[in-house]
Scaffold this active site. Structure first.
Site, PDB file in Angstrom:
ATOM      1  N   ASN A 120       0.877  -1.173   0.000  1.00  0.00           N
ATOM      2  CA  ASN A 120       0.000   0.000   0.000  1.00  0.00           C
ATOM      3  C   ASN A 120       0.914   1.223   0.000  1.00  0.00           C
ATOM      4  O   ASN A 120       1.475   1.568   1.023  1.00  0.00           O
ATOM      5  CB  ASN A 120      -0.895  -0.030   1.254  1.00  0.00           C
ATOM      6  CG  ASN A 120      -1.724   1.231   1.391  1.00  0.00           C
ATOM      7  OD1 ASN A 120      -1.727   2.093   0.509  1.00  0.00           O
ATOM      8  ND2 ASN A 120      -2.436   1.352   2.508  1.00  0.00           N
TER       9      ASN A 120
ATOM     10  N   LYS B 112       0.208   4.218  -0.316  1.00  0.00           N
ATOM     11  CA  LYS B 112      -0.453   5.406   0.279  1.00  0.00           C
ATOM     12  C   LYS B 112      -0.236   6.627  -0.629  1.00  0.00           C
ATOM     13  O   LYS B 112      -0.112   6.475  -1.844  1.00  0.00           O
ATOM     14  CB  LYS B 112       0.033   5.609   1.712  1.00  0.00           C
ATOM     15  CG  LYS B 112      -0.170   4.328   2.553  1.00  0.00           C
ATOM     16  CD  LYS B 112      -0.106   4.534   4.034  1.00  0.00           C
ATOM     17  CE  LYS B 112      -0.341   3.189   4.734  1.00  0.00           C
ATOM     18  NZ  LYS B 112      -0.334   3.288   6.189  1.00  0.00           N
TER      19      LYS B 112
ATOM     20  N   HIS C 179      -9.620   0.899   4.796  1.00  0.00           N
ATOM     21  CA  HIS C 179      -8.361   1.099   5.526  1.00  0.00           C
ATOM     22  C   HIS C 179      -8.629   2.016   6.722  1.00  0.00           C
ATOM     23  O   HIS C 179      -9.453   2.932   6.635  1.00  0.00           O
ATOM     24  CB  HIS C 179      -7.316   1.724   4.596  1.00  0.00           C
ATOM     25  CG  HIS C 179      -5.944   1.731   5.199  1.00  0.00           C
ATOM     26  ND1 HIS C 179      -5.547   2.657   6.139  1.00  0.00           N
ATOM     27  CD2 HIS C 179      -4.888   0.891   5.031  1.00  0.00           C
ATOM     28  CE1 HIS C 179      -4.298   2.392   6.497  1.00  0.00           C
ATOM     29  NE2 HIS C 179      -3.879   1.328   5.848  1.00  0.00           N
TER      30      HIS C 179
ATOM     31  N   GLU D 290      -7.093   4.432   7.875  1.00  0.00           N
ATOM     32  CA  GLU D 290      -6.918   5.865   7.593  1.00  0.00           C
ATOM     33  C   GLU D 290      -8.170   6.439   6.923  1.00  0.00           C
ATOM     34  O   GLU D 290      -8.527   7.589   7.147  1.00  0.00           O
ATOM     35  CB  GLU D 290      -5.651   6.078   6.737  1.00  0.00           C
ATOM     36  CG  GLU D 290      -4.395   5.898   7.577  1.00  0.00           C
ATOM     37  CD  GLU D 290      -3.175   5.405   6.814  1.00  0.00           C
ATOM     38  OE1 GLU D 290      -3.145   5.476   5.580  1.00  0.00           O
ATOM     39  OE2 GLU D 290      -2.236   4.918   7.487  1.00  0.00           O
TER      40      GLU D 290
ATOM     41  N   GLU E  82      -5.285  -5.038  10.499  1.00  0.00           N
ATOM     42  CA  GLU E  82      -4.297  -3.985  10.709  1.00  0.00           C
ATOM     43  C   GLU E  82      -4.623  -3.252  12.008  1.00  0.00           C
ATOM     44  O   GLU E  82      -5.463  -2.335  12.012  1.00  0.00           O
ATOM     45  CB  GLU E  82      -4.329  -2.980   9.547  1.00  0.00           C
ATOM     46  CG  GLU E  82      -3.967  -3.563   8.205  1.00  0.00           C
ATOM     47  CD  GLU E  82      -3.408  -2.512   7.252  1.00  0.00           C
ATOM     48  OE1 GLU E  82      -2.306  -2.729   6.741  1.00  0.00           O
ATOM     49  OE2 GLU E  82      -4.055  -1.475   7.048  1.00  0.00           O
TER      50      GLU E  82
ATOM     51  N   GLY F 183       2.368   2.358  10.798  1.00  0.00           N
ATOM     52  CA  GLY F 183       3.300   3.474  10.657  1.00  0.00           C
ATOM     53  C   GLY F 183       4.002   3.850  11.946  1.00  0.00           C
ATOM     54  O   GLY F 183       4.650   4.901  12.019  1.00  0.00           O
TER      55      GLY F 183
ATOM     56  N   SER G 234       3.391  -2.098  10.331  1.00  0.00           N
ATOM     57  CA  SER G 234       4.835  -2.136  10.541  1.00  0.00           C
ATOM     58  C   SER G 234       5.466  -3.480  10.173  1.00  0.00           C
ATOM     59  O   SER G 234       6.398  -3.934  10.838  1.00  0.00           O
ATOM     60  CB  SER G 234       5.177  -1.738  11.982  1.00  0.00           C
ATOM     61  OG  SER G 234       4.764  -0.410  12.249  1.00  0.00           O
TER      62      SER G 234
ATOM     63  N   GLY H 197       2.887  -1.107   4.311  1.00  0.00           N
ATOM     64  CA  GLY H 197       2.914   0.315   4.003  1.00  0.00           C
ATOM     65  C   GLY H 197       4.337   0.769   3.699  1.00  0.00           C
ATOM     66  O   GLY H 197       4.868   0.549   2.613  1.00  0.00           O
ATOM     67  N   GLY H 198       4.977   1.383   4.673  1.00  0.00           N
ATOM     68  CA  GLY H 198       6.297   2.009   4.488  1.00  0.00           C
ATOM     69  C   GLY H 198       7.313   1.124   3.793  1.00  0.00           C
ATOM     70  O   GLY H 198       8.017   1.579   2.867  1.00  0.00           O
TER      71      GLY H 198
HETATM   72  P1  13P Z   1       2.997   0.446   7.715  1.00  0.00           P
HETATM   73  O1  13P Z   1       3.510  -0.845   7.119  1.00  0.00           O
HETATM   74  O2  13P Z   1       3.740   1.656   7.228  1.00  0.00           O
HETATM   75  O3  13P Z   1       2.850   0.356   9.193  1.00  0.00           O
HETATM   76  O4  13P Z   1       1.514   0.647   7.131  1.00  0.00           O
HETATM   77  C1  13P Z   1       0.619  -0.406   7.238  1.00  0.00           C
HETATM   78  C2  13P Z   1      -0.577  -0.090   6.433  1.00  0.00           C
HETATM   79  O5  13P Z   1      -1.346   0.782   6.765  1.00  0.00           O
HETATM   80  C3  13P Z   1      -0.777  -0.859   5.187  1.00  0.00           C
HETATM   81  O6  13P Z   1      -2.059  -0.663   4.683  1.00  0.00           O
END
Ligand code: 13P
Length: 257
Positions: free
Chosen positions: A9, A11, A100, A102, A172, A178, A217, A238-239
């Site tokens: 993802n 983002k 998600h 967010e 998640e 994050g 993470s 994510g990251g």
């Molecule tokens: P991180 O891997 O950066 O924690 O993000 C997870 C996420 O929200 C994937 O959708």
């Protein structure tokens, strides 16, 4: 036997140049065998939608699938600023991240809207990745399993259990996104098993086949121990999905699990 899925993802990150570089890096890594048995897993990237076509054109020459981070639940019409599933499919979308945290917390998406989006995706032949997860306050209050159960049940009630013949679930925990603070493999497994039990109550066969990803993470260093858990079938990343070597290492961990 469930086929693992590793989904990136991205983002709201990247630009035309960096998106090309990321895809080129992933594809040359995959071509040179950086992920042993890469055909034994599904690999997905979800760029910002403006780059979907650019990414999908490249991905078409590889095993990488393309998806989006959000969809409209509406088919077409006067919905200014929204993107319909038909448009996204036109540009190479096969998967859609739905609900998600967010989007739930920053854009006010409700369980009901999330269920509508799952249904719209399924109707369009797009695989929804339904995100569920509790906040830190909810975990501390001992409500994690109840929150996640409710989020899954809303979709079962709206779309039917058969939806999970196709749909993927991503657990998640909001406190792990994050933050660099991953759920321990045991904490994650407990929730994944609870999610599978909710599906099992509706249909044992569907429950056994549904892929449940962990997100929050996930990185090169912790992917293997997470993916070794019985009910964890890959990751929503994510990251670390923005870094070629890290994402390929996570894919390798999934292929080896
Ligand atoms: P991180 O891997 O950066 O924690 O993000 C997870 C996420 O929200 C994937 O959708």
């Amino acid at each position: 036997m469930r086929k693992s899925l590793v989904a990136g993802n991205w983002k709201m990150n990247g630009n035309k140049v960096s998106v090309d570089a990321l895809m080129d890096g992933l594809m040359s890594g995959l071509n040179s065998g950086a992920v042993p048995a890469s055909e034994s897993i599904d690999i997905l990237v979800c760029p910002s939608t403006v780059y979907l076509s650019q990414v999908a054109d490249k991905a078409a020459q590889s095993v990488i699938n393309t998806g989006v981070q959000n969809i409209s639940q509406f088919e077409s019409g006067a919905y200014t600023g929204e993107l319909s599933l038909a448009m996204l499919v036109d540009f190479g979308c096969c998967y859609a991240i739905v609900g998600h945290s967010e989007r739930r917390s920053l854009f006010g998406e409700t369980d009901a809207q999330v269920a509508d989006k799952c249904e719209a995706a399924l109707n369009a032949g797009v695989t929804p990745i339904l995100c569920v997860g509790e906040s830190l306050e909810q975990r501390d209050a001992g409500e994690a399993l109840a929150v996640v159960t409710e989020q899954v049940l809303t979709v079962i009630e709206r779309c039917g259990i058969a939806a999970f013949n196709t749909a993927v679930i991503a657990y998640e925990p909001v406190w792990a996104i994050g933050t660099g603070r991953t759920a321990s493999p045991e904490q994650a497994q407990e929730v994944h098993a609870a999610i599978r039990a909710v599906l099992h109550d509706a249909d044992a066969e569907v429950a056994a086949a549904t892929r449940i990803l962990y997100g929050g993470s996930v990185g090169a260093a912790n992917a293997a121990e997470l993916f070794a858990q019985r009910d964890i079938d890959g990751g929503l990343v994510g990251g670390a999905s923005l870094k070629v070597d890290d994402f390929l290492a996570i894919c390798s961990a999934a292929a080896a699990a």
